[in-house]
Scaffold this motif. Structure first.
Motif, PDB file in Angstrom:
ATOM      1  N   ILE A  61       0.871  -1.163   0.000  1.00 26.23           N
ATOM      2  CA  ILE A  61       0.000   0.000   0.000  1.00 26.23           C
ATOM      3  C   ILE A  61       0.910   1.215   0.000  1.00 26.23           C
ATOM      4  CG2 ILE A  61      -1.665   1.337   1.331  1.00 26.23           C
ATOM      5  CD1 ILE A  61      -2.654  -1.350   2.486  1.00 26.23           C
ATOM      6  N   THR A  62       0.713   2.134  -0.972  1.00 25.41           N
ATOM      7  CA  THR A  62       1.539   3.327  -1.074  1.00 25.41           C
ATOM      8  C   THR A  62       0.649   4.556  -1.061  1.00 25.41           C
ATOM      9  OG1 THR A  62       3.155   2.115  -2.397  1.00 25.41           O
ATOM     10  CG2 THR A  62       3.300   4.525  -2.426  1.00 25.41           C
ATOM     11  N   ALA A  63       0.939   5.506  -0.178  1.00 24.48           N
ATOM     12  CA  ALA A  63       0.156   6.728  -0.087  1.00 24.48           C
ATOM     13  C   ALA A  63       0.487   7.657  -1.236  1.00 24.48           C
ATOM     14  CB  ALA A  63       0.420   7.422   1.247  1.00 24.48           C
ATOM     15  N   THR A  64      -0.421   8.596  -1.506  1.00 22.63           N
ATOM     16  CA  THR A  64      -0.181   9.604  -2.534  1.00 22.63           C
ATOM     17  C   THR A  64       0.892  10.572  -2.055  1.00 22.63           C
ATOM     18  OG1 THR A  64      -1.879  11.027  -1.586  1.00 22.63           O
ATOM     19  CG2 THR A  64      -2.571   9.517  -3.329  1.00 22.63           C
ATOM     20  N   ALA A  65       1.328  11.450  -2.946  1.00 22.72           N
ATOM     21  CA  ALA A  65       2.350  12.435  -2.589  1.00 22.72           C
ATOM     22  C   ALA A  65       1.814  13.442  -1.564  1.00 22.72           C
ATOM     23  CB  ALA A  65       2.830  13.170  -3.840  1.00 22.72           C
ATOM     24  N   VAL A  66       0.498  13.645  -1.545  1.00 24.10           N
ATOM     25  CA  VAL A  66      -0.118  14.570  -0.596  1.00 24.10           C
ATOM     26  C   VAL A  66      -0.281  13.856   0.741  1.00 24.10           C
ATOM     27  CG1 VAL A  66      -2.156  15.954  -0.098  1.00 24.10           C
ATOM     28  CG2 VAL A  66      -1.360  15.703  -2.461  1.00 24.10           C
ATOM     29  N   PRO A  67       0.254  14.407   1.828  1.00 25.41           N
ATOM     30  CA  PRO A  67       0.120  13.745   3.131  1.00 25.41           C
ATOM     31  C   PRO A  67      -1.342  13.534   3.514  1.00 25.41           C
ATOM     32  CG  PRO A  67       1.768  15.478   3.241  1.00 25.41           C
ATOM     33  CD  PRO A  67       1.073  15.612   1.913  1.00 25.41           C
ATOM     34  N   GLU A  68      -1.654  12.337   3.947  1.00 24.56           N
ATOM     35  CA  GLU A  68      -3.005  11.975   4.368  1.00 24.56           C
ATOM     36  C   GLU A  68      -2.929  11.511   5.816  1.00 24.56           C
ATOM     37  OE1 GLU A  68      -5.705  12.288   2.552  1.00 24.56           O
ATOM     38  OE2 GLU A  68      -4.888  12.608   0.546  1.00 24.56           O
ATOM     39  N   SER A 113       0.156  10.732   8.474  1.00 26.70           N
ATOM     40  CA  SER A 113       0.132  10.475   9.915  1.00 26.70           C
ATOM     41  C   SER A 113      -0.932   9.436  10.245  1.00 26.70           C
ATOM     42  CB  SER A 113      -0.149  11.772  10.678  1.00 26.70           C
ATOM     43  OG  SER A 113      -1.401  12.308  10.312  1.00 26.70           O
ATOM     44  N   ASN A 114      -0.824   8.871  11.449  1.00 29.00           N
ATOM     45  CA  ASN A 114      -1.730   7.811  11.909  1.00 29.00           C
ATOM     46  C   ASN A 114      -1.681   6.628  10.939  1.00 29.00           C
ATOM     47  OD1 ASN A 114      -2.384   9.681  13.861  1.00 29.00           O
ATOM     48  ND2 ASN A 114      -4.357  10.212  12.973  1.00 29.00           N
ATOM     49  N   VAL A 115      -0.556   5.939  10.974  1.00 32.61           N
ATOM     50  CA  VAL A 115      -0.284   4.850  10.036  1.00 32.61           C
ATOM     51  C   VAL A 115      -0.009   3.574  10.826  1.00 32.61           C
ATOM     52  CG1 VAL A 115       1.263   4.044   8.205  1.00 32.61           C
ATOM     53  CG2 VAL A 115       0.726   6.488   8.413  1.00 32.61           C
ATOM     54  N   GLY A 116      -0.733   2.485  10.501  1.00 34.82           N
ATOM     55  CA  GLY A 116      -0.525   1.235  11.220  1.00 34.82           C
ATOM     56  C   GLY A 116      -0.594   0.016  10.325  1.00 34.82           C
ATOM     57  N   GLY A 117       0.027  -1.058  10.765  1.00 30.18           N
ATOM     58  CA  GLY A 117      -0.008  -2.305  10.008  1.00 30.18           C
ATOM     59  C   GLY A 117      -1.405  -2.897   9.926  1.00 30.18           C
ATOM     60  N   ILE A 118      -2.220  -2.654  10.954  1.00 33.72           N
ATOM     61  CA  ILE A 118      -3.620  -3.097  10.942  1.00 33.72           C
ATOM     62  C   ILE A 118      -4.553  -1.910  10.765  1.00 33.72           C
ATOM     63  CG2 ILE A 118      -5.465  -4.204  12.270  1.00 33.72           C
ATOM     64  CD1 ILE A 118      -3.363  -6.191  11.293  1.00 33.72           C
ATOM     65  N   ALA A 119      -4.466  -0.912  11.651  1.00 31.75           N
ATOM     66  CA  ALA A 119      -5.356   0.255  11.581  1.00 31.75           C
ATOM     67  C   ALA A 119      -4.564   1.545  11.720  1.00 31.75           C
ATOM     68  CB  ALA A 119      -6.400   0.182  12.687  1.00 31.75           C
ATOM     69  N   ALA A 128       4.962   9.421   8.572  1.00 30.01           N
ATOM     70  CA  ALA A 128       5.660  10.550   9.182  1.00 30.01           C
ATOM     71  C   ALA A 128       5.505  10.550  10.695  1.00 30.01           C
ATOM     72  CB  ALA A 128       5.144  11.860   8.599  1.00 30.01           C
ATOM     73  N   SER A 129       4.259  10.531  11.187  1.00 25.17           N
ATOM     74  CA  SER A 129       4.035  10.597  12.629  1.00 25.17           C
ATOM     75  C   SER A 129       2.919   9.648  13.047  1.00 25.17           C
ATOM     76  CB  SER A 129       3.682  12.024  13.050  1.00 25.17           C
ATOM     77  OG  SER A 129       2.482  12.441  12.436  1.00 25.17           O
ATOM     78  N   ASN A 130       2.954   9.234  14.325  1.00 25.41           N
ATOM     79  CA  ASN A 130       1.998   8.259  14.854  1.00 25.41           C
ATOM     80  C   ASN A 130       1.990   7.004  13.973  1.00 25.41           C
ATOM     81  OD1 ASN A 130       1.389  10.225  16.718  1.00 25.41           O
ATOM     82  ND2 ASN A 130      -0.559  10.786  15.800  1.00 25.41           N
ATOM     83  N   VAL A 131       3.120   6.319  13.980  1.00 24.75           N
ATOM     84  CA  VAL A 131       3.300   5.135  13.146  1.00 24.75           C
ATOM     85  C   VAL A 131       3.528   3.928  14.043  1.00 24.75           C
ATOM     86  CG1 VAL A 131       4.627   4.095  11.268  1.00 24.75           C
ATOM     87  CG2 VAL A 131       4.394   6.589  11.398  1.00 24.75           C
ATOM     88  N   GLY A 132       2.721   2.876  13.859  1.00 22.41           N
ATOM     89  CA  GLY A 132       2.866   1.673  14.671  1.00 22.41           C
ATOM     90  C   GLY A 132       2.738   0.397  13.852  1.00 22.41           C
ATOM     91  N   GLY A 133       3.370  -0.653  14.311  1.00 21.61           N
ATOM     92  CA  GLY A 133       3.287  -1.939  13.622  1.00 21.61           C
ATOM     93  C   GLY A 133       1.881  -2.493  13.571  1.00 21.61           C
ATOM     94  N   ILE A 134       1.055  -2.129  14.542  1.00 21.86           N
ATOM     95  CA  ILE A 134      -0.356  -2.547  14.557  1.00 21.86           C
ATOM     96  C   ILE A 134      -1.278  -1.345  14.389  1.00 21.86           C
ATOM     97  CG2 ILE A 134      -2.186  -3.641  15.920  1.00 21.86           C
ATOM     98  CD1 ILE A 134      -0.147  -5.662  14.991  1.00 21.86           C
TER      99      ILE A 134
END
Length: 199
Positions: free
Chosen positions: A15-22, A51-57, A103-109
């Protein structure tokens, strides 16, 4: 389905995000307000400056139980042979690799576990990368987290903030720091109701 913040590469499982931060980008769920029991992700999440990026949610305000993240890279090569119908045959190789990144708030889950969020009985054997609030399991936590195991890569903690009960480390050699068992085997973990619920 549609991944609104970017694209999905079915060949690579990425899964790859767009160039615009989401925000709220997850391997399974963007923003969870419900209940997920027994879910897993094996694909890379490359969220760029999101931001707010997780392996599950990406964000969890609901309940996640019995979830795991273990990124696997799939390599597809032609065999040079066809089947009886003339279709090409392929070999597939599966290897550990890739990361959950943002970028921020990144977790494996979970990237961000809100005050109402509950996470229990979870593990991640995947690297996690980001600029701030980066953790093996939950990047930013204001909720409740229990019975978790996180991969010790990059020197990350398992959870940033909040209430945490029973948090353990998976060493870089693939064994659990607590008992030396193989982190890829379910019987190595001490989860609630493991014999009846992890089926």
């Amino acid at each position: 389905g549609t991944i609104q913040a970017g694209s999905y590469d079915a060949n690579k499982g990425t899964i790859t995000a767009t160039a615009v931060p989401e925000e709220n980008i997850g391997g399974l769920l963007g923003n969870n307000i419900g209940t997920l029991t027994a879910g897993y992700n094996t694909g890379v999440v490359d969220a760029g400056q999101s931001s707010n990026v997780g392996g599950i949610a990406g964000t969890n305000s609901g309940k996640l139980d019995q979830v795991f993240n273990s990124v696997v890279t799939v390599t597809k090569t032609e065999t040079g042979v066809t089947d009886a119908n003339g279709r090409k045959l392929y070999n597939y190789t599966y290897t550990d690799g890739g990361a959950i990144s943002g970028a921020s708030n990144v977790g494996g889950i979970v990237g961000s576990n809100t005050a109402g969020g509950k996470l229990s009985n979870a593990y991640s054997t995947t690297k996690v990368e980001g600029n701030s609030n980066v953790a093996n399991i939950v990047g930013s936590n204001a909720g409740q987290v229990s019975n978790i195991y996180g991969y010790a890569a990059n020197g990350n903690t398992n959870v940033n903030g909040g209430t945490v009960r029973n948090s353990y480390i998976i060493k870089e050699d693939g064994t659990l720091a607590e008992n030396g068992k193989d982190a890829k085997k379910l019987d190595s973990y001490d989860f609630d109701n493991k014999d009846t619920t992890w089926k």
